[in-house]
Design a protein around this motif. Sequence first.
Motif, PDB file in Angstrom:
ATOM      1  N   ARG A 878       0.801  -1.227   0.000  1.00 26.24           N
ATOM      2  CA  ARG A 878       0.000   0.000   0.000  1.00 26.24           C
ATOM      3  C   ARG A 878       0.836   1.281   0.000  1.00 26.24           C
ATOM      4  NH1 ARG A 878      -2.858  -3.896   2.596  1.00 26.24           N
ATOM      5  NH2 ARG A 878      -5.121  -3.873   2.340  1.00 26.24           N
ATOM      6  N   HIS A 879       1.945   1.259  -0.732  1.00 27.33           N
ATOM      7  CA  HIS A 879       2.755   2.475  -0.825  1.00 27.33           C
ATOM      8  C   HIS A 879       2.025   3.513  -1.682  1.00 27.33           C
ATOM      9  CE1 HIS A 879       6.305   1.024   1.237  1.00 27.33           C
ATOM     10  NE2 HIS A 879       6.212  -0.106   0.567  1.00 27.33           N
ATOM     11  N   LEU A 880       1.746   4.653  -1.099  1.00 26.38           N
ATOM     12  CA  LEU A 880       0.998   5.690  -1.811  1.00 26.38           C
ATOM     13  C   LEU A 880       1.836   6.368  -2.881  1.00 26.38           C
ATOM     14  CD1 LEU A 880      -0.945   7.317   1.166  1.00 26.38           C
ATOM     15  CD2 LEU A 880      -1.790   5.672  -0.506  1.00 26.38           C
ATOM     16  N   VAL A 881       3.144   6.044  -2.933  1.00 30.05           N
ATOM     17  CA  VAL A 881       4.016   6.652  -3.931  1.00 30.05           C
ATOM     18  C   VAL A 881       3.528   6.368  -5.355  1.00 30.05           C
ATOM     19  CG1 VAL A 881       5.582   4.669  -4.036  1.00 30.05           C
ATOM     20  CG2 VAL A 881       6.432   6.923  -4.627  1.00 30.05           C
ATOM     21  N   LEU A 882       2.808   5.266  -5.529  1.00 29.03           N
ATOM     22  CA  LEU A 882       2.350   4.899  -6.867  1.00 29.03           C
ATOM     23  C   LEU A 882       1.047   5.587  -7.257  1.00 29.03           C
ATOM     24  CD1 LEU A 882       3.065   1.052  -6.878  1.00 29.03           C
ATOM     25  CD2 LEU A 882       4.424   2.847  -7.926  1.00 29.03           C
ATOM     26  N   THR A 883       0.341   6.160  -6.300  1.00 34.30           N
ATOM     27  CA  THR A 883      -0.987   6.710  -6.617  1.00 34.30           C
ATOM     28  C   THR A 883      -0.912   7.867  -7.601  1.00 34.30           C
ATOM     29  OG1 THR A 883      -0.851   8.102  -4.631  1.00 34.30           O
ATOM     30  CG2 THR A 883      -2.007   5.992  -4.437  1.00 34.30           C
ATOM     31  N   GLY A 884       0.170   8.644  -7.555  1.00 34.08           N
ATOM     32  CA  GLY A 884       0.308   9.757  -8.481  1.00 34.08           C
ATOM     33  C   GLY A 884       0.657   9.325  -9.895  1.00 34.08           C
ATOM     34  N   SER A 885       0.995   8.063 -10.072  1.00 34.90           N
ATOM     35  CA  SER A 885       1.382   7.568 -11.400  1.00 34.90           C
ATOM     36  C   SER A 885       0.407   6.528 -11.933  1.00 34.90           C
ATOM     37  CB  SER A 885       2.790   6.949 -11.325  1.00 34.90           C
ATOM     38  OG  SER A 885       3.723   7.855 -10.830  1.00 34.90           O
ATOM     39  N   LEU A 886      -0.765   6.406 -11.326  1.00 36.50           N
ATOM     40  CA  LEU A 886      -1.718   5.389 -11.782  1.00 36.50           C
ATOM     41  C   LEU A 886      -2.126   5.598 -13.229  1.00 36.50           C
ATOM     42  CD1 LEU A 886      -4.084   4.905  -8.688  1.00 36.50           C
ATOM     43  CD2 LEU A 886      -2.372   3.322  -9.568  1.00 36.50           C
ATOM     44  N   GLN A 887      -2.187   6.865 -13.664  1.00 32.54           N
ATOM     45  CA  GLN A 887      -2.575   7.127 -15.039  1.00 32.54           C
ATOM     46  C   GLN A 887      -1.541   6.603 -16.032  1.00 32.54           C
ATOM     47  OE1 GLN A 887      -1.607   9.346 -12.861  1.00 32.54           O
ATOM     48  NE2 GLN A 887      -0.105  10.727 -13.776  1.00 32.54           N
ATOM     49  N   THR A 888      -0.310   6.359 -15.561  1.00 33.01           N
ATOM     50  CA  THR A 888       0.738   5.769 -16.403  1.00 33.01           C
ATOM     51  C   THR A 888       0.814   4.259 -16.218  1.00 33.01           C
ATOM     52  OG1 THR A 888       2.036   7.802 -16.230  1.00 33.01           O
ATOM     53  CG2 THR A 888       3.193   5.817 -16.959  1.00 33.01           C
ATOM     54  N   ILE A 889       0.734   3.834 -14.954  1.00 32.56           N
ATOM     55  CA  ILE A 889       0.914   2.409 -14.645  1.00 32.56           C
ATOM     56  C   ILE A 889      -0.217   1.559 -15.199  1.00 32.56           C
ATOM     57  CG2 ILE A 889       1.047   0.732 -12.754  1.00 32.56           C
ATOM     58  CD1 ILE A 889       2.313   2.961 -11.051  1.00 32.56           C
ATOM     59  N   LEU A 890      -1.456   1.987 -14.996  1.00 28.24           N
ATOM     60  CA  LEU A 890      -2.595   1.152 -15.368  1.00 28.24           C
ATOM     61  C   LEU A 890      -2.644   0.856 -16.866  1.00 28.24           C
ATOM     62  CD1 LEU A 890      -5.352   2.616 -13.002  1.00 28.24           C
ATOM     63  CD2 LEU A 890      -3.940   0.576 -12.667  1.00 28.24           C
ATOM     64  N   PRO A 891      -2.479   1.850 -17.752  1.00 28.86           N
ATOM     65  CA  PRO A 891      -2.477   1.513 -19.182  1.00 28.86           C
ATOM     66  C   PRO A 891      -1.343   0.567 -19.584  1.00 28.86           C
ATOM     67  CG  PRO A 891      -2.826   3.875 -18.869  1.00 28.86           C
ATOM     68  CD  PRO A 891      -2.450   3.305 -17.531  1.00 28.86           C
ATOM     69  N   ARG A 892      -0.192   0.740 -18.963  1.00 25.11           N
ATOM     70  CA  ARG A 892       0.931  -0.150 -19.296  1.00 25.11           C
ATOM     71  C   ARG A 892       0.658  -1.582 -18.838  1.00 25.11           C
ATOM     72  NH1 ARG A 892       6.307   3.724 -18.198  1.00 25.11           N
ATOM     73  NH2 ARG A 892       5.696   5.305 -19.753  1.00 25.11           N
ATOM     74  N   LEU A 893       0.041  -1.712 -17.677  1.00 28.90           N
ATOM     75  CA  LEU A 893      -0.316  -3.055 -17.212  1.00 28.90           C
ATOM     76  C   LEU A 893      -1.382  -3.675 -18.115  1.00 28.90           C
ATOM     77  CD1 LEU A 893      -0.403  -2.532 -13.333  1.00 28.90           C
ATOM     78  CD2 LEU A 893       1.259  -3.870 -14.627  1.00 28.90           C
ATOM     79  N   VAL A 894      -2.315  -2.868 -18.564  1.00 27.62           N
ATOM     80  CA  VAL A 894      -3.334  -3.380 -19.486  1.00 27.62           C
ATOM     81  C   VAL A 894      -2.683  -3.872 -20.771  1.00 27.62           C
ATOM     82  CG1 VAL A 894      -5.274  -2.706 -20.946  1.00 27.62           C
ATOM     83  CG2 VAL A 894      -5.226  -2.001 -18.556  1.00 27.62           C
ATOM     84  N   ARG A 895      -1.719  -3.096 -21.277  1.00 27.34           N
ATOM     85  CA  ARG A 895      -1.020  -3.529 -22.496  1.00 27.34           C
ATOM     86  C   ARG A 895      -0.293  -4.860 -22.258  1.00 27.34           C
ATOM     87  NH1 ARG A 895       4.037  -3.350 -24.365  1.00 27.34           N
ATOM     88  NH2 ARG A 895       4.781  -2.205 -22.532  1.00 27.34           N
ATOM     89  N   LEU A 896       0.338  -4.986 -21.103  1.00 27.35           N
ATOM     90  CA  LEU A 896       1.066  -6.225 -20.802  1.00 27.35           C
ATOM     91  C   LEU A 896       0.120  -7.393 -20.557  1.00 27.35           C
ATOM     92  CD1 LEU A 896       3.893  -4.856 -18.482  1.00 27.35           C
ATOM     93  CD2 LEU A 896       4.083  -5.570 -20.862  1.00 27.35           C
ATOM     94  N   SER A 897      -1.129  -7.108 -20.183  1.00 27.95           N
ATOM     95  CA  SER A 897      -2.096  -8.200 -20.009  1.00 27.95           C
ATOM     96  C   SER A 897      -2.430  -8.868 -21.344  1.00 27.95           C
ATOM     97  CB  SER A 897      -3.372  -7.680 -19.343  1.00 27.95           C
ATOM     98  OG  SER A 897      -4.092  -6.842 -20.228  1.00 27.95           O
ATOM     99  N   LYS A 898      -1.953  -8.276 -22.442  1.00 31.17           N
ATOM    100  CA  LYS A 898      -2.157  -8.854 -23.778  1.00 31.17           C
ATOM    101  C   LYS A 898      -0.812  -9.194 -24.429  1.00 31.17           C
ATOM    102  CE  LYS A 898      -6.038  -5.687 -23.870  1.00 31.17           C
ATOM    103  NZ  LYS A 898      -6.540  -4.404 -24.355  1.00 31.17           N
TER     104      LYS A 898
END
Length: 970
Positions: A878-898
């Motif tokens: 639960r490190h909040l350091v990632l919350t400011g980058s969710l708009q970057t992380i989530l799309p990249r994870l979605v791409r990697l899910s394929k």
Amino acid sequence: MESLWFRSELAEEVKQSKDVFKEIDNIVTDILDGRLDIVKLVENMAGVLTDKEAENREKGIKFFNKILQKLPKNYLNDNQVKFISQFYIDRLKDHHRVIPAVVEGFLIIIDMKNYNIMQTQDFFIVLFREVACQSQVRQDRFNIYCLIQNIFNKDHKYLTTLGPDFLYGFISSIDGERDPRNLLFLFTFLPTFLREVPLGHLVEEMFEVLSCYYPIDFHPSPDDPAPVTRQNLADSLCPCLCAVPEFAEHCLVLLVEKLDSSLRVAKLDSLELLRESCNIFPVKAYEPFLKTLWSSIRRELSHKADDEIKMMAHKALYSLVSKLSTSSNTDQVFETFVKGVLISMQTEIAESKTVAQFIQASKVLLTTANASKESCIIITKLMIPAVIAYYEFKPSSKLQIASIDFLGELFALAKNWEVLTEIDNQLKEIPQFCLAVASNPSKDYQIAGFKNLVLVKDVLDSHLVLPFIEILMHNVQYSHDEQLFNVSVDTIHAIGRKYPEMVMELVVKGKCDVYNMTINKDILNKHLKLLSNLASIDYFTKVIFSEMIRNINDSNEVAGKVIKAVNITISNSSLYSEQKLKDIESDYRLIDAILGWLSKTIYTESQEVLTNGYDLVANIMSSLPSEKQIDIISKYTEDIWRKTEKEEVYFNIIECLYRSLHQNVYSVKHSDIMRFSLNLSLHSNDNAIRSKACMLAATLLNKSELGQQFDCLYNVLNDLLSHSNEKCDSPRLLILYGWITKALIMRGSAEFTPWLQKIVSNMSSPEHCKPSSSAIRVVVGDPMCNLGPKQHSRLVFMYKQRLYQNFSVLTSNMGYMCPEVKNAYLTSWAYVLQQVPKSILNNDAAKLAPLVIDSLELDNKNLLLIMLDVLSHILQNRHLVLTGSLQTILPRLVRLSKFEKCMDVRIKSLQCLYIAACVYPTFFLRPHKQDMLLDLETTLDDSKRLVRRNAVKTRTRWFMVGAPGEAKEV
């Protein structure tokens, strides 16, 4: 002029001036030096302590508190402490603004050495009468709770003499508390308090005050830097609700009610409360609730969607059965309950249509049986024949195999609880049953039957040995399935320990014909694996190894196969202990035979066969004591060295002899071998020899004694590299740097830094970044296979943390990176992060997060697998350091899910998306919800079942983001 605090003007100064607080240290000094009596000080402060303005009285008491706080705890005498205590008690009747300072003061005075605990009663009487605790601010309420705890810690028996008035006042003071920190303090303190202070007729009142918080429904503020979590409160409340046996009826009524709730946390907390209560409440307390409890637990045991609830239900059942078993000799409650569980699960097993349903019911029975010795006897005695009967009713093949596995688990439990004698009649049926199962030609049936036979070998009758051996040897000789072959070998081994004479005649001298190894090549390899396995049993060692040594010495066509089989088996420490290997070498001179064979066949045998010989020598050397190792290298080094200087192929023999030496074994040839190894690592055209040369140079450097030995080898290293024609950025040299760095950092030498710097300095070059990354991989690679305990290497504590810190510093100044360099740089970081302890990932999450995020953009499978694991760990914490980058992380994870190249990348990326949706507050996730639901839709049609399963789980969780009552925990 006399100081102000010696005069009555002090009171006016406290009211008018803030500077007077600066004089507290001087006042304390005068008191300690005997120039000022503390009672006189109070008299001088009378004007402020009795002032008509409450604000001034508050200021006066705070001023006095600070003085009191700075006095040594043993300074005040009995009368002084008594006087001050009475003063504070009287002040409790003052204005509400003054009371917090009074409580703070009393907290100080009760900590004095000469405080008389008997004065506390008066304080509590006035406190509970005059002060409404819940009308105070949070910190003041906390001080009141601390005061009660301190008195309890000072003399808890005294509190028992204060009677119901004190208890009623205490209960009233905590009733209605809402602050999470205060509640956590109370919940932590109360179990001990309740066990030591009898509640009398106030049991129900105290339980009602506590039960109003159950189940905890609380979520901390996202702005809180150190939040108290819901789980913190739930974990501490649970022991309070079952702290004393008097709570039993109230507690069980409550948890039964909440178990039927539709709220997930209520179910989890109630199951945990049931488990915890079994440590406190008597068996009699559960009797009226057993049917209801079993009904509720059974419902949660069959929960299809929530594994956590299911696991907690198993734990609760285990604790309940264990508790009830304590009354097994006095009443029928325990047996009735266990048989009720048994009948319910037998019905479910009989009605099972799928393996999942069967396993679900069988796990409940295993949990019940594992709870106590008595329950184990009941379950196993009835279920062993029932399982055999179930198998014979011929359900589906998968259900039959599941029933065989269940039978083995029942036996394992019976053995663990040492009740084999009690169920002897039932156990005798199992070997015959295993024979019937193994007679089925299906691989799955045979494996299940043999595995169960290995478990129950102690009850195997001799008349069943021959039919089992016939089936097993047929598998050994003719089966092409490796799993079935290995299980068959393990089963023969187990029978050999029980009936060695029969196995010697039927297998070793019979089917395998140990004295005549000239049969079909494929069958011979299998026979040798079986024989080398059986040779680990003392009864077979002499016969088998004598023949194996004879074949090796003859260097016939069988020798290489013998060495390969022995090398594979001897590496299994569960078969061959170090002592066993010492005995074999001492009795049969196995190393002499192998070295002789290697010298004769080094040009004629394939590299694969020779490698088995080299590894076998190294494995045996590893198990020998230092004295024996010295004898062997003294005997062989000179002769092999002369050959090695002429033909590098003989270096393989040198390497296997020196690879596993103890740290205190050193020969005059060490420096020559070091120099030769370094030369080969740079100039040999044979990749295998170059790798071995690097490893041996690292091994010698790592294990050399500090002082002359280490200096000599280190000088050889520096001398050779300084005169080497090899370019400083050549791939071979960089790999060698990696091995040198590894050897030095593992032994704790500070000399590793310049070598690591050489590697990192080449990483910024597009031409050399890839070999530099490979060198980092060498440094952080698993030491167990080349520089581990088996090789007797030096290994200091926390060397991985040291590498991480130095690598972090050396790479911190890298500026612009082209794509090739960036790929190598991030890959090197991945290698480092894969090995560091999880605590570093927690502490440096802010620094590592950008590296992880950048890595998600690359098309490097190995890099992605490691970095997704790192990201998963950061998310779970639960490190909040990632919350400011969710708009970057989530799309990249979605791409990697394929990601088409690797199924594991797709699965891990989906798991990260699931964790993110579980751990972060809704207001961080809601802006991304609709995009995530649309983007994840295509993953539901993935070609791989495991990916689809994770896709469904992840998309469902994102669908629940923001829904009423959504689960927040992973």
